[in-house]
Scaffold this motif. Structure first.
Motif, PDB file in Angstrom:
ATOM      1  N   ARG A  69      33.213 -11.143  -9.064  1.00 14.97           N
ATOM      2  CA  ARG A  69      31.703 -10.995  -9.227  1.00 14.97           C
ATOM      3  C   ARG A  69      31.409  -9.584  -9.185  1.00 14.97           C
ATOM      4  NH1 ARG A  69      28.485 -14.079 -11.674  1.00 14.97           N
ATOM      5  NH2 ARG A  69      29.759 -15.827 -10.619  1.00 14.97           N
ATOM      6  N   PHE A  70      31.846  -8.875  -8.180  1.00  7.22           N
ATOM      7  CA  PHE A  70      31.399  -7.477  -7.972  1.00  7.22           C
ATOM      8  C   PHE A  70      32.376  -6.455  -8.978  1.00  7.22           C
ATOM      9  CE2 PHE A  70      29.981  -9.499  -3.818  1.00  7.22           C
ATOM     10  CZ  PHE A  70      28.589  -9.560  -4.208  1.00  7.22           C
ATOM     11  N   GLY A  71      33.356  -6.782  -9.335  1.00  6.65           N
ATOM     12  CA  GLY A  71      34.240  -6.002 -10.098  1.00  6.65           C
ATOM     13  C   GLY A  71      34.651  -4.600  -9.636  1.00  6.65           C
ATOM     14  N   GLU A  72      34.825  -4.916  -8.121  1.00  7.33           N
ATOM     15  CA  GLU A  72      35.593  -3.671  -7.478  1.00  7.33           C
ATOM     16  C   GLU A  72      37.035  -3.194  -7.832  1.00  7.33           C
ATOM     17  OE1 GLU A  72      33.679  -1.649  -5.267  1.00  7.33           O
ATOM     18  OE2 GLU A  72      31.883  -2.732  -5.549  1.00  7.33           O
ATOM     19  N   GLY A  73      37.663  -4.211  -8.410  1.00  6.76           N
ATOM     20  CA  GLY A  73      38.974  -3.979  -8.564  1.00  6.76           C
ATOM     21  C   GLY A  73      39.729  -5.349  -9.345  1.00  6.76           C
ATOM     22  N   ASP A  74      40.979  -5.201  -9.674  1.00  6.64           N
ATOM     23  CA  ASP A  74      41.587  -6.094 -10.481  1.00  6.64           C
ATOM     24  C   ASP A  74      42.454  -7.199  -9.181  1.00  6.64           C
ATOM     25  OD1 ASP A  74      43.808  -4.759  -9.993  1.00  6.64           O
ATOM     26  OD2 ASP A  74      44.042  -4.298 -12.117  1.00  6.64           O
ATOM     27  N   TRP A  75      43.204  -7.732  -9.580  1.00  7.00           N
ATOM     28  CA  TRP A  75      43.944  -8.979  -8.625  1.00  7.00           C
ATOM     29  C   TRP A  75      44.966  -8.076  -8.018  1.00  7.00           C
ATOM     30  CZ3 TRP A  75      41.201 -12.630  -7.227  1.00  7.00           C
ATOM     31  CH2 TRP A  75      40.629 -13.342  -8.163  1.00  7.00           C
ATOM     32  N   ALA A  76      45.525  -7.146  -8.736  1.00  2.00           N
ATOM     33  CA  ALA A  76      46.594  -6.216  -8.128  1.00  2.00           C
ATOM     34  C   ALA A  76      45.911  -5.352  -7.116  1.00  2.00           C
ATOM     35  CB  ALA A  76      47.475  -5.636  -9.029  1.00  2.00           C
ATOM     36  N   GLU A  77      44.867  -4.851  -7.371  1.00  2.00           N
ATOM     37  CA  GLU A  77      44.203  -3.813  -6.318  1.00  2.00           C
ATOM     38  C   GLU A  77      43.739  -4.678  -5.253  1.00  2.00           C
ATOM     39  OE1 GLU A  77      42.405  -0.337  -9.274  1.00  2.00           O
ATOM     40  OE2 GLU A  77      41.782  -2.415  -9.338  1.00  2.00           O
ATOM     41  N   CYS A  78      43.203  -5.817  -5.368  1.00  2.00           N
ATOM     42  CA  CYS A  78      42.845  -6.641  -4.346  1.00  2.00           C
ATOM     43  C   CYS A  78      44.135  -7.096  -3.410  1.00  2.00           C
ATOM     44  CB  CYS A  78      42.173  -7.872  -4.694  1.00  2.00           C
ATOM     45  SG  CYS A  78      41.638  -9.002  -3.645  1.00  2.00           S
ATOM     46  N   PHE A  79      45.049  -7.382  -3.912  1.00  2.00           N
ATOM     47  CA  PHE A  79      46.516  -7.535  -2.913  1.00  2.00           C
ATOM     48  C   PHE A  79      46.900  -6.320  -2.373  1.00  2.00           C
ATOM     49  CE2 PHE A  79      50.324  -9.000  -1.408  1.00  2.00           C
ATOM     50  CZ  PHE A  79      50.118 -10.288  -1.738  1.00  2.00           C
ATOM     51  N   ALA A  80      46.678  -5.198  -2.916  1.00  2.00           N
ATOM     52  CA  ALA A  80      47.009  -3.750  -2.416  1.00  2.00           C
ATOM     53  C   ALA A  80      45.886  -3.671  -0.987  1.00  2.00           C
ATOM     54  CB  ALA A  80      46.899  -2.649  -3.195  1.00  2.00           C
ATOM     55  N   LEU A  81      44.919  -4.090  -1.290  1.00  2.00           N
ATOM     56  CA  LEU A  81      43.803  -3.886  -0.250  1.00  2.00           C
ATOM     57  C   LEU A  81      44.244  -4.654   0.813  1.00  2.00           C
ATOM     58  CD1 LEU A  81      41.187  -3.184   1.210  1.00  2.00           C
ATOM     59  CD2 LEU A  81      40.149  -4.743  -0.313  1.00  2.00           C
ATOM     60  N   LEU A  82      44.603  -5.990   0.614  1.00  2.00           N
ATOM     61  CA  LEU A  82      45.165  -7.086   1.806  1.00  2.00           C
ATOM     62  C   LEU A  82      46.174  -6.383   2.509  1.00  2.00           C
ATOM     63  CD1 LEU A  82      44.531 -10.262  -0.278  1.00  2.00           C
ATOM     64  CD2 LEU A  82      43.246  -9.417   1.726  1.00  2.00           C
ATOM     65  N   ARG A  83      47.058  -5.862   1.457  1.00  2.00           N
ATOM     66  CA  ARG A  83      48.601  -5.443   2.199  1.00  2.00           C
ATOM     67  C   ARG A  83      48.238  -4.226   3.261  1.00  2.00           C
ATOM     68  NH1 ARG A  83      53.684  -5.627   2.200  1.00  2.00           N
ATOM     69  NH2 ARG A  83      53.699  -7.308   0.612  1.00  2.00           N
ATOM     70  N   LYS A  84      47.412  -3.363   2.920  1.00  2.00           N
ATOM     71  CA  LYS A  84      47.094  -2.243   3.474  1.00  2.00           C
ATOM     72  C   LYS A  84      46.276  -2.377   4.544  1.00  2.00           C
ATOM     73  CE  LYS A  84      45.567   2.719   3.024  1.00  2.00           C
ATOM     74  NZ  LYS A  84      45.055   3.743   1.950  1.00  2.00           N
ATOM     75  N   GLU A  85      45.130  -3.144   4.420  1.00  2.00           N
ATOM     76  CA  GLU A  85      44.113  -3.132   5.399  1.00  2.00           C
ATOM     77  C   GLU A  85      43.953  -4.470   6.120  1.00  2.00           C
ATOM     78  OE1 GLU A  85      40.479  -0.947   4.548  1.00  2.00           O
ATOM     79  OE2 GLU A  85      41.552   0.012   2.879  1.00  2.00           O
ATOM     80  N   GLY A  86      44.258  -5.520   5.190  1.00  2.00           N
ATOM     81  CA  GLY A  86      44.212  -6.790   5.783  1.00  2.00           C
ATOM     82  C   GLY A  86      43.053  -7.506   5.503  1.00  2.00           C
ATOM     83  N   LEU A 134      44.998 -13.766   8.957  1.00  6.83           N
ATOM     84  CA  LEU A 134      43.950 -14.671   8.449  1.00  6.83           C
ATOM     85  C   LEU A 134      42.725 -14.156   8.807  1.00  6.83           C
ATOM     86  CD1 LEU A 134      44.419 -18.493   9.097  1.00  6.83           C
ATOM     87  CD2 LEU A 134      42.225 -17.176   9.567  1.00  6.83           C
ATOM     88  N   ALA A 135      41.620 -14.432   8.036  1.00  7.19           N
ATOM     89  CA  ALA A 135      40.225 -14.130   8.362  1.00  7.19           C
ATOM     90  C   ALA A 135      39.381 -14.988   7.817  1.00  7.19           C
ATOM     91  CB  ALA A 135      39.912 -12.564   8.120  1.00  7.19           C
ATOM     92  N   THR A 136      38.317 -15.500   8.437  1.00  8.77           N
ATOM     93  CA  THR A 136      37.072 -16.216   7.921  1.00  8.77           C
ATOM     94  C   THR A 136      35.896 -15.814   8.444  1.00  8.77           C
ATOM     95  OG1 THR A 136      36.596 -18.392   7.148  1.00  8.77           O
ATOM     96  CG2 THR A 136      37.470 -18.116   9.257  1.00  8.77           C
ATOM     97  N   ALA A 137      34.750 -15.988   7.530  1.00 12.43           N
ATOM     98  CA  ALA A 137      33.381 -15.454   8.003  1.00 12.43           C
ATOM     99  C   ALA A 137      32.434 -16.432   7.314  1.00 12.43           C
ATOM    100  CB  ALA A 137      33.151 -14.316   7.813  1.00 12.43           C
ATOM    101  N   PRO A 138      31.422 -17.053   8.004  1.00 11.62           N
ATOM    102  CA  PRO A 138      30.715 -17.920   7.454  1.00 11.62           C
ATOM    103  C   PRO A 138      29.673 -16.875   6.471  1.00 11.62           C
ATOM    104  CG  PRO A 138      30.063 -17.605   9.709  1.00 11.62           C
ATOM    105  CD  PRO A 138      31.167 -16.773   9.592  1.00 11.62           C
ATOM    106  N   GLY A 139      28.879 -17.550   5.395  1.00  8.46           N
ATOM    107  CA  GLY A 139      28.077 -16.845   4.658  1.00  8.46           C
ATOM    108  C   GLY A 139      26.721 -16.774   5.514  1.00  8.46           C
ATOM    109  N   ASP A 140      26.263 -17.520   6.419  1.00  7.75           N
ATOM    110  CA  ASP A 140      25.232 -17.491   7.279  1.00  7.75           C
ATOM    111  C   ASP A 140      25.392 -17.903   8.462  1.00  7.75           C
ATOM    112  OD1 ASP A 140      22.830 -17.944   8.343  1.00  7.75           O
ATOM    113  OD2 ASP A 140      21.837 -18.524   6.321  1.00  7.75           O
ATOM    114  N   GLN A 141      25.123 -17.089   9.550  1.00  5.60           N
ATOM    115  CA  GLN A 141      25.620 -17.333  10.765  1.00  5.60           C
ATOM    116  C   GLN A 141      24.852 -18.546  11.333  1.00  5.60           C
ATOM    117  OE1 GLN A 141      27.918 -16.140  12.826  1.00  5.60           O
ATOM    118  NE2 GLN A 141      28.518 -14.297  11.312  1.00  5.60           N
ATOM    119  N   GLN A 142      23.685 -19.022  10.530  1.00 10.58           N
ATOM    120  CA  GLN A 142      22.793 -20.202  11.224  1.00 10.58           C
ATOM    121  C   GLN A 142      23.424 -21.562  11.001  1.00 10.58           C
ATOM    122  OE1 GLN A 142      18.697 -19.690  10.522  1.00 10.58           O
ATOM    123  NE2 GLN A 142      19.116 -17.625  10.104  1.00 10.58           N
ATOM    124  N   TYR A 143      24.544 -21.601   9.803  1.00  6.71           N
ATOM    125  CA  TYR A 143      24.998 -22.738   9.271  1.00  6.71           C
ATOM    126  C   TYR A 143      26.567 -22.782   9.733  1.00  6.71           C
ATOM    127  CZ  TYR A 143      20.641 -23.469   7.291  1.00  6.71           C
ATOM    128  OH  TYR A 143      19.319 -23.476   6.908  1.00  6.71           O
TER     129      TYR A 143
END
Length: 256
Positions: free
Chosen positions: A202-219, A5-14
């Motif tokens: 938004r950024f089109g860096e990959g499709d859903w399968a590539e997104c899942f592969a990234l999560l599986r490999k790098e978290g 699990l990971a989460t991060a605020p968009g702005d550290q001031q909020y």
């Protein structure tokens, strides 16, 4: 079992308005996950003295508890009860009829040895990695369809013919996308708020399968880091128009 699990605020001031958590029963069989994306209201009065991060913590905590402990209750009923509980905790001091009362998108999933149940409300995403290959995105695509039609979204929030979020009305659970998979057909799950799905949507860096592969490999943190890098490369939101330069992001990856 693997859980990250990971989460991060968009702005550290909020405060981070996303919520993400996983519950596992003491028996070691089955579990549940909940991910919420709090909806940031425009500046001004939203009728509530507490704020969105307070709301998502209350709603998310209740939904996780019920999803994990009340297997006799469908996820829609768990969400309805959680909305009712949360509303009751501040209805005496806040105007819950206000259009901008605190609200959130919802992803919930629950698994045991037989099946995996899911619920998705609004634009957070559940990704399901199938046992025999492929990734199935579970989406509530109402917002995308309304945008494609050129509709203004603000008047259509929690309105018939529009899109829905979890706020103070427990009946909204009936608008969620729900279903189940046989447990043997699923290898892993990932739940993402739209601050993380930007990598695909938004950024089109990959499709859903590539997104899942990234999560599986790098978290999950690696995915959020890549989203932040793409945001920093376009600080004025000119190449990739978006409402917020940086958004709260949350990701849960579970391999039951």
């Amino acid at each position: 079992m693997r859980i990250e699990l990971a989460t991060a605020p968009g702005d550290q001031q909020y405060p981070n308005e996303d919520y993400a958590s996983v519950a596992l029963p003491a028996s070691g069989s089955g579990g549940a996950l909940v991910v919420l994306d709090g909806v940031t209201p425009p500046a001004g009065d939203d009728g509530c003295a507490h704020g969105v991060s307070w709301f998502t913590a209350r709603l998310g905590g209740s939904l996780l508890e019920l999803s994990g402990s009340r297997r006799d209750m469908p996820l829609t009923q768990c969400l309805s009860e959680s909305i009712t509980r949360t509303a009751a905790s501040h209805s005496s001091m806040c105007d819950l009829s206000h259009l901008l009362t605190p609200q959130a998108t919802v992803v919930a999933a629950r698994w045991d040895t037989e099946r995996i149940e899911y619920l998705v409300l609004s634009d957070s995403v559940l990704l399901v990695e199938r046992a025999h290959g492929g990734v199935t995105p579970v989406l509530d695509d109402r917002i995308d369809r309304l945008r494609a039609e050129g509709r203004q979204l603000a008047p259509l929030r929690n309105a018939e013919g529009g899109f829905f979020t979890a706020a103070a009305d427990p009946t909204v659970s009936g608008k969620a996308v729900t279903g189940e998979f046989p447990r043997g057909e699923v290898r892993a799950l990932a739940a993402l708020t739209d601050g993380a799905t930007r990598w695909v949507e938004r950024f089109g860096e990959g499709d859903w399968a590539e997104c899942f592969a990234l999560l599986r490999k790098e978290g999950p943190q690696a995915l959020i880091d890549r989203v932040r890098a793409a945001e920093h490369a376009d600080p004025d939101s000119t190449a990739f128009p978006r409402g917020k330069t940086h958004d709260d992001a949350a990701v849960v990856f579970v391999e039951p």
